[in-house]
Design a protein around this motif. Sequence first.
Motif, mmCIF file in Angstrom:
data_model
loop_
_atom_site.group_PDB
_atom_site.id
_atom_site.type_symbol
_atom_site.label_atom_id
_atom_site.label_comp_id
_atom_site.label_asym_id
_atom_site.label_seq_id
_atom_site.Cartn_x
_atom_site.Cartn_y
_atom_site.Cartn_z
ATOM 1 N N LYS A 88 0.847 -1.181 0.000
ATOM 2 C CA LYS A 88 0.000 0.000 0.000
ATOM 3 C C LYS A 88 0.883 1.230 0.000
ATOM 4 C CE LYS A 88 -0.498 0.284 5.036
ATOM 5 N NZ LYS A 88 -1.456 0.384 6.158
ATOM 6 N N SER A 90 1.669 4.815 1.588
ATOM 7 C CA SER A 90 1.454 5.691 2.737
ATOM 8 C C SER A 90 1.931 7.091 2.369
ATOM 9 C CB SER A 90 2.234 5.186 3.956
ATOM 10 O OG SER A 90 1.780 3.915 4.353
ATOM 11 N N SER A 180 -7.374 15.164 4.082
ATOM 12 C CA SER A 180 -7.662 13.816 4.560
ATOM 13 C C SER A 180 -9.142 13.539 4.301
ATOM 14 C CB SER A 180 -7.337 13.678 6.044
ATOM 15 O OG SER A 180 -8.090 14.597 6.825
ATOM 16 N N LYS A 182 -12.157 10.523 4.963
ATOM 17 C CA LYS A 182 -12.562 9.247 5.565
ATOM 18 C C LYS A 182 -13.451 8.471 4.587
ATOM 19 C CE LYS A 182 -12.388 10.934 10.336
ATOM 20 N NZ LYS A 182 -13.151 11.138 11.594
ATOM 21 N N GLN A 184 -15.112 4.122 3.912
ATOM 22 C CA GLN A 184 -15.286 2.774 4.451
ATOM 23 C C GLN A 184 -14.959 1.734 3.389
ATOM 24 O OE1 GLN A 184 -19.375 2.836 5.960
ATOM 25 N NE2 GLN A 184 -18.580 3.098 8.038
ATOM 26 N N LYS A 185 -14.212 0.713 3.805
ATOM 27 C CA LYS A 185 -13.840 -0.380 2.909
ATOM 28 C C LYS A 185 -14.486 -1.666 3.395
ATOM 29 C CE LYS A 185 -9.864 -2.839 0.990
ATOM 30 N NZ LYS A 185 -8.381 -2.929 0.947
ATOM 31 N N LEU A 193 -14.429 -1.606 7.306
ATOM 32 C CA LEU A 193 -13.282 -0.997 7.962
ATOM 33 C C LEU A 193 -13.252 0.490 7.657
ATOM 34 C CD1 LEU A 193 -10.651 -1.573 9.579
ATOM 35 C CD2 LEU A 193 -9.503 -1.848 7.377
ATOM 36 N N ASP A 194 -13.165 1.332 8.698
ATOM 37 C CA ASP A 194 -13.033 2.775 8.512
ATOM 38 C C ASP A 194 -11.582 3.112 8.170
ATOM 39 O OD1 ASP A 194 -15.711 3.327 9.092
ATOM 40 O OD2 ASP A 194 -15.318 3.405 11.248
ATOM 41 N N LYS A 195 -11.392 3.842 7.071
ATOM 42 C CA LYS A 195 -10.039 4.172 6.629
ATOM 43 C C LYS A 195 -9.959 5.659 6.289
ATOM 44 C CE LYS A 195 -7.517 1.181 4.744
ATOM 45 N NZ LYS A 195 -6.772 0.311 3.796
ATOM 46 N N VAL A 196 -8.719 6.152 6.097
ATOM 47 C CA VAL A 196 -8.487 7.550 5.736
ATOM 48 C C VAL A 196 -7.586 7.599 4.513
ATOM 49 C CG1 VAL A 196 -7.623 9.800 6.473
ATOM 50 C CG2 VAL A 196 -8.680 8.278 8.151
ATOM 51 N N ALA A 197 -7.995 8.366 3.513
ATOM 52 C CA ALA A 197 -7.178 8.584 2.322
ATOM 53 C C ALA A 197 -6.612 10.001 2.360
ATOM 54 C CB ALA A 197 -8.019 8.390 1.057
#
Length: 215
Positions: A88, A90, A180, A182, A184-185, A193-197
């Motif tokens: 992934k 980062s 940023s 937020k 959900q995946k 799963l809550d994620k942040v891009a």
Amino acid sequence: MDFTGDMSERNSAVISGKIETELAFSHEVYGEGFYCFNVSVMRLSNTYDVIPVIVSERLMESSEYKIGRFVKIEGQFRSYNSLSGGPKLSLMVFARDVFFPEIEEEQEDINQVVLNGFICKPPVYRTTPFNREITDILLAVNRAYNKSDYIPCISWGRNARYCGRRQVGDNVIITGRIQSRKYQKKLPDGNVLDKVAYEVSISKLELINKEEIQA
């Protein structure tokens, strides 16, 4: 700004806001330790972008990094490949200088980034169900020692139409802010799963041949 000289001038980021998280050890390179923490930067809309920062131990006195303290970071917006849990990308601000303004008048939330790079994937133009135009761009920004940072960028409205017409290989200068987002995946087992891009929201894109668009 002249981007033809120092490689570091191809990637410039300045953020300032409040420290959101405690220092956490990231990794070590040739005996030099690096630590991560998050900075919360207010938008004009009174919402916040929470931006990850990585800092060398040589730039820090750990007692200064306290949650809630105002900090200003000057550096670069970089990408790092992480193989833990699957490949992934980062994204975080690599700190070159760190300041702690103590005077309230100097504690201004800042979020600025300038990138000089090459479009490395075909831009993706789309419209939302509310007919808002969006274009996604992946920008490759050269770094020293034959490395590159791969920075996702997003544009809106008439900027999106213009960016959508760009081609792979175009050399552009992008000015904007780090945002940023937020989302959900959905996992294969059905859990969410809550994620942040993280990405750069484009305010200005300029071709090196001086053709440009400005918001």
